[in-house]
Write a protein that holds these residues in place. Sequence first.
Motif, PDB file in Angstrom:
ATOM      1  N   TYR A 237       0.856  -1.196   0.000  1.00 48.09           N
ATOM      2  CA  TYR A 237       0.000   0.000   0.000  1.00 48.09           C
ATOM      3  C   TYR A 237       0.883   1.234   0.000  1.00 48.09           C
ATOM      4  CZ  TYR A 237      -3.700   3.284   1.266  1.00 48.09           C
ATOM      5  OH  TYR A 237      -4.579   4.327   1.270  1.00 48.09           O
ATOM      6  N   GLY A 238       0.889   1.982  -1.099  1.00 48.89           N
ATOM      7  CA  GLY A 238       1.739   3.166  -1.189  1.00 48.89           C
ATOM      8  C   GLY A 238       1.474   3.924  -2.469  1.00 48.89           C
ATOM      9  N   ASN A 239       2.328   4.905  -2.748  1.00 51.10           N
ATOM     10  CA  ASN A 239       2.203   5.706  -3.960  1.00 51.10           C
ATOM     11  C   ASN A 239       2.911   4.971  -5.097  1.00 51.10           C
ATOM     12  OD1 ASN A 239       2.954   7.748  -6.033  1.00 51.10           O
ATOM     13  ND2 ASN A 239       1.934   9.151  -4.632  1.00 51.10           N
ATOM     14  N   PRO A 270       8.972 -10.947   2.210  1.00 49.71           N
ATOM     15  CA  PRO A 270       8.521 -10.395   3.490  1.00 49.71           C
ATOM     16  C   PRO A 270       9.596 -10.565   4.551  1.00 49.71           C
ATOM     17  CG  PRO A 270       7.439 -12.484   3.061  1.00 49.71           C
ATOM     18  CD  PRO A 270       8.211 -12.148   1.821  1.00 49.71           C
ATOM     19  N   ASP A 271       9.708  -9.582   5.431  1.00 51.30           N
ATOM     20  CA  ASP A 271      10.703  -9.622   6.503  1.00 51.30           C
ATOM     21  C   ASP A 271      10.044  -9.125   7.785  1.00 51.30           C
ATOM     22  OD1 ASP A 271      12.961  -9.694   8.040  1.00 51.30           O
ATOM     23  OD2 ASP A 271      13.974  -8.014   7.054  1.00 51.30           O
ATOM     24  N   GLY A 272       9.270 -10.012   8.418  1.00 52.22           N
ATOM     25  CA  GLY A 272       8.507  -9.611   9.601  1.00 52.22           C
ATOM     26  C   GLY A 272       7.462  -8.576   9.218  1.00 52.22           C
ATOM     27  N   PRO A 273       7.438  -7.414   9.898  1.00 55.21           N
ATOM     28  CA  PRO A 273       6.471  -6.371   9.551  1.00 55.21           C
ATOM     29  C   PRO A 273       6.909  -5.543   8.348  1.00 55.21           C
ATOM     30  CG  PRO A 273       7.788  -5.659  11.408  1.00 55.21           C
ATOM     31  CD  PRO A 273       8.225  -7.072  11.096  1.00 55.21           C
ATOM     32  N   SER A 324       7.720   7.215   2.750  1.00 52.60           N
ATOM     33  CA  SER A 324       6.971   5.955   2.806  1.00 52.60           C
ATOM     34  C   SER A 324       7.144   5.240   4.137  1.00 52.60           C
ATOM     35  CB  SER A 324       7.425   5.028   1.667  1.00 52.60           C
ATOM     36  OG  SER A 324       7.238   5.641   0.403  1.00 52.60           O
ATOM     37  N   GLY A 325       7.963   5.801   5.025  1.00 55.05           N
ATOM     38  CA  GLY A 325       8.184   5.183   6.322  1.00 55.05           C
ATOM     39  C   GLY A 325       9.166   4.043   6.291  1.00 55.05           C
ATOM     40  N   GLY A 326       9.977   3.973   5.240  1.00 54.76           N
ATOM     41  CA  GLY A 326      10.942   2.887   5.119  1.00 54.76           C
ATOM     42  C   GLY A 326      12.370   3.335   5.307  1.00 54.76           C
ATOM     43  N   THR A 327      13.297   2.455   4.997  1.00 56.26           N
ATOM     44  CA  THR A 327      14.723   2.750   5.121  1.00 56.26           C
ATOM     45  C   THR A 327      15.449   2.233   3.880  1.00 56.26           C
ATOM     46  OG1 THR A 327      15.214   0.649   6.253  1.00 56.26           O
ATOM     47  CG2 THR A 327      14.652   2.559   7.638  1.00 56.26           C
ATOM     48  N   LEU A 344      10.370  -1.513   3.355  1.00 53.47           N
ATOM     49  CA  LEU A 344       9.123  -0.761   3.355  1.00 53.47           C
ATOM     50  C   LEU A 344       8.181  -1.360   4.401  1.00 53.47           C
ATOM     51  CD1 LEU A 344       8.616  -0.556  -0.505  1.00 53.47           C
ATOM     52  CD2 LEU A 344       9.417   1.285   0.985  1.00 53.47           C
ATOM     53  N   PRO A 345       7.406  -0.515   5.056  1.00 58.87           N
ATOM     54  CA  PRO A 345       6.495  -1.035   6.080  1.00 58.87           C
ATOM     55  C   PRO A 345       5.317  -1.779   5.458  1.00 58.87           C
ATOM     56  CG  PRO A 345       6.144   1.307   5.757  1.00 58.87           C
ATOM     57  CD  PRO A 345       7.338   0.947   4.923  1.00 58.87           C
ATOM     58  N   GLY A 346       4.770  -2.703   6.244  1.00 57.69           N
ATOM     59  CA  GLY A 346       3.602  -3.434   5.789  1.00 57.69           C
ATOM     60  C   GLY A 346       2.371  -2.556   5.870  1.00 57.69           C
ATOM     61  N   PRO A 347       1.168  -3.074   5.854  1.00 56.13           N
ATOM     62  CA  PRO A 347       0.929  -4.511   5.898  1.00 56.13           C
ATOM     63  C   PRO A 347       1.312  -5.238   4.619  1.00 56.13           C
ATOM     64  CG  PRO A 347      -1.121  -3.341   5.542  1.00 56.13           C
ATOM     65  CD  PRO A 347      -0.091  -2.296   5.785  1.00 56.13           C
ATOM     66  N   VAL A 348       1.801  -6.432   4.806  1.00 55.37           N
ATOM     67  CA  VAL A 348       2.175  -7.285   3.684  1.00 55.37           C
ATOM     68  C   VAL A 348       1.128  -8.358   3.513  1.00 55.37           C
ATOM     69  CG1 VAL A 348       3.908  -8.831   2.757  1.00 55.37           C
ATOM     70  CG2 VAL A 348       4.614  -6.855   4.097  1.00 55.37           C
TER      71      VAL A 348
END
Length: 351
Positions: A237-239, A270-273, A324-327, A344-348
């Motif tokens: 979920y993102g741009n 996927p890597d956890g959240p 996007s709240g990621g790193t 990138l943050p989930g939800p995945v």
Amino acid sequence: MRISPPKNRGLWWHFVSLVFVIVVSFLLVMAILAYLYIRLGNDAMQHRNPFPPVLTIILFSLVIGTTITVTVGRKILAPIADLIKAAKEVSKGNFEIHLDESHRVDEISDAAHHFNIMVQELRSIETLRNDFVVNVSHEFKTPIAAIEGYATLLQDDSLSKEEHDEYTGMIIDSARQLSALSGNILKISKLENQELLTEQTEYRLDEQLRQALLLLESAWEPKQLNLNIELDELHYYGNEELMMQVWLNVLGNAIKFTPEGGEISVSLRPDGPWISAVIADTGIGMTPKVRKHIFEKFYQGDPARSAEGNGLGLPLVARIISLSGGTIEVSSEPGVGSAFTIKLPGPVSAK
């Protein structure tokens, strides 16, 4: 690193103390008066008018209280006056102001401390803005000079068809470079003034990565690069438009700096959240110095390749990832290659 000033007595405590001192002083004088009155006896005082001594004592108490108030108040209000003067200087563009943070009142000390931090940040912003203007001017000057130079050469009627085509191609390349530079500057300026992403939707992130690779086929196919693709089916979920810019920039750099016959690996899982995407190559790699500055605007680690970019691609990527709240992290060694890890943050949602 700045150390916060020590916590001292508060402004409220000082004013309470001031009032307390005034009241105690007045009561002390009145107690002395009462003591003298009792000590000397009514007979000694009966022929005197009691009001003048009382008025004298009251006036004397008021003088003492006023003196204490003015003295203490001046010490308290002096830093506030300094703060006002400093604010006026900052409003005029003077960012070299520094207030003393060692005041005994913690509110004033905190105000000075945070004022100094604000001025330091404004000074940094001013420096960045000046550097930005200088860099933009330089970056625009290069393609414009190339266009002017080759256009001048085209005025020569004795040019061969090969020379004519070469100069025309140079003008077209410089114009494209200028267009890309303008577009990236507008994008990064907009994103730097944006705190939240808009137009977010849920889409297949693995499909987007495949589309990015297809769009760059004309760049990696002639170099006969080996592609190692491992993409889990993930919904994000993102741009979508901005995230495509991320993949095109990172993959484009990997292709650009990987020699013929090299390999590019792209993984998504996927890597956890988080969603973890790793784009690695077997290209020229980076030195620690270059790796440290690659997310700075207009920085180019290899000046010889400056014509191939404008130093805004990775800063643009970093800003999009941040919004996007990621790193994003990079590991690289000269001659070994580079690996960019984007989280990138989930939800995945794995299907």
